[in-house]
Write an enzyme that holds these catalytic residues in place. Sequence first.
Site, mmCIF file in Angstrom:
data_model
loop_
_atom_site.group_PDB
_atom_site.id
_atom_site.type_symbol
_atom_site.label_atom_id
_atom_site.label_comp_id
_atom_site.label_asym_id
_atom_site.label_seq_id
_atom_site.Cartn_x
_atom_site.Cartn_y
_atom_site.Cartn_z
ATOM 1 N N LYS A 61 41.590 46.127 43.263
ATOM 2 C CA LYS A 61 41.648 44.670 43.066
ATOM 3 C C LYS A 61 43.043 44.189 43.458
ATOM 4 O O LYS A 61 44.047 44.798 43.081
ATOM 5 C CB LYS A 61 41.361 44.345 41.595
ATOM 6 C CG LYS A 61 41.239 42.863 41.283
ATOM 7 C CD LYS A 61 40.824 42.623 39.819
ATOM 8 C CE LYS A 61 40.635 41.143 39.520
ATOM 9 N NZ LYS A 61 40.223 40.884 38.125
ATOM 10 N N SER A 86 36.350 37.510 37.483
ATOM 11 C CA SER A 86 37.157 37.427 38.671
ATOM 12 C C SER A 86 37.106 38.655 39.565
ATOM 13 O O SER A 86 37.494 38.575 40.738
ATOM 14 C CB SER A 86 38.613 37.165 38.264
ATOM 15 O OG SER A 86 39.147 38.280 37.561
ATOM 16 N N SER A 94 36.181 39.587 33.019
ATOM 17 C CA SER A 94 36.211 39.757 34.473
ATOM 18 C C SER A 94 35.834 41.132 35.010
ATOM 19 O O SER A 94 35.691 41.286 36.219
ATOM 20 C CB SER A 94 37.591 39.409 35.015
ATOM 21 O OG SER A 94 37.662 38.026 35.220
#
Length: 493
Positions: A79, A159, A183
């Site tokens: 990420k 997210s 998330s």
Amino acid sequence: MTDLTSLGVKDIRDGVARGDFTAREVAEAFNAAVAEAAALNAFILTTPDHALAAAEKVDAARAAGKPLGKMAGVPIGMKDLFATHGVETTAASHILEGFTPRYESSVSQKLWDAGAGMLGKLNLDQFAMGSSNETSYFGNVTSPWRKAGSNAAMSPGGSSGGSSAAVAARIAPAATGTDTGGSIRQPAAFTGICGIKPTYGRCSRWGIIAFASSLDQAGPMARSVADCAIMLGAMAGFDPKDATSLDMPVPDWEGQLTSDLRGKKIGIPREYRMEGTDPAILEAWEKGKEWLQDAGAQIVDVSLPHTKYALPAYYIIAPAEASSNLARYDGVRYGLRELPQGAGLQEMYAATRAAGFGDEVKRRILIGTYVLSAGFYDAYYTQAQKVRALVARDFARAFEECDAILAPTTPTASFPLGSMNEDPLTMYLNDVFAVPASLAGLPAMSVPAMLNPEGLPLGLQIVGRPFDEQTVLDAGLAIEERAGFAARPEKWW
Ligand code: GLN
């Protein structure tokens, strides 16, 4: 030969160790799959050379008869909230474009030390603020899943939507995620994969771009519970560089993993039966109870009376902390600098922030600054902190009666990109089941349960006592074995 990209963490690691294939072959297969899947927009930046170099190190170590790490030969997606040495790190924001860290986050370093390699930096909601992956400066991520009979582009959740899309599309066997208020779990649920947020403090936050420091936690996203257990074992551990890091040994989650739940009690929180929850989700929840019972657990009713106040409290605390954390992006030290003709220092700050932050980030900074302002601090921030303590106490009481809690991960399945843009409040509601465990700092996992009538995945959530990731993973495994979730998105990209 098997299609290497269909393999998960455990199968890749064990196959490399046995010599069924080389780590290099694996890295090449995934690098090619990533390159083919540009339509998903899952990656902000690809790093095929990183994956190849890590693979070659593993192959050389194996040839030399050296011991191999927990993640040896597994290429993963990172990420783009984790600082990676020498590799641009943006948090999906224009304000950090061009920022190349001179250091490596503790969690990513641990993964490289365990023998993993990096396929690239995964797209996300800007500064991890969002539930749909539509707030990224680098464009939406599209879920590999589609509704039956429709070509509408669906949200991969957020997210960590680049992470969920990549793992679900099998262009990465696993990926890192971060979870501040859902998330990891919500995108996992939307894309039919697993993801666990460990107890707050298990994974070091050092080198992860901060959103809300008292909530942020890293965790793995992968297609099986065992893969999550392996990867979490490689990510977790005490770090003196993070003041909130837990100074506790890391259990052997993989070695201890069992789906035998005899003697365990699973609580069903009655306040999670909320209006507006998709009936298919309630059905999955019922099935989940049966599966856990079948695994030997006893099902008990529990009450978490402050549940309905958790979301409003989160949307005060998280923006408050974000407004403070994001004050460092001023055009001086990182990334973007906007310096209009004749501008002084204050104008440079203002111009940089105006151009660099996206709308959702600005909204959070405004809310956060407001709730922390002298006149409103007690009315909002102090109240929210009290609510947070009550939410944590609810869980502590419930865990006197049960060992883990079963709930839905989200109130609905994935939705089409763009369908919620006009209504940030409905979007915020997506986190209603995820946020309480975040406020209480508890380990929580999402596992796929079934497809809804439209052919979209639904996830179930297990929340555990502090430090008891093991029971969470075990219950996850019991569900996984019984749900037999084998659906995968049809390739259109
Ligand atoms: N969707 C939530 C938010 O927008 C949670 C985000 C997260 O966990 N990073 O704040």
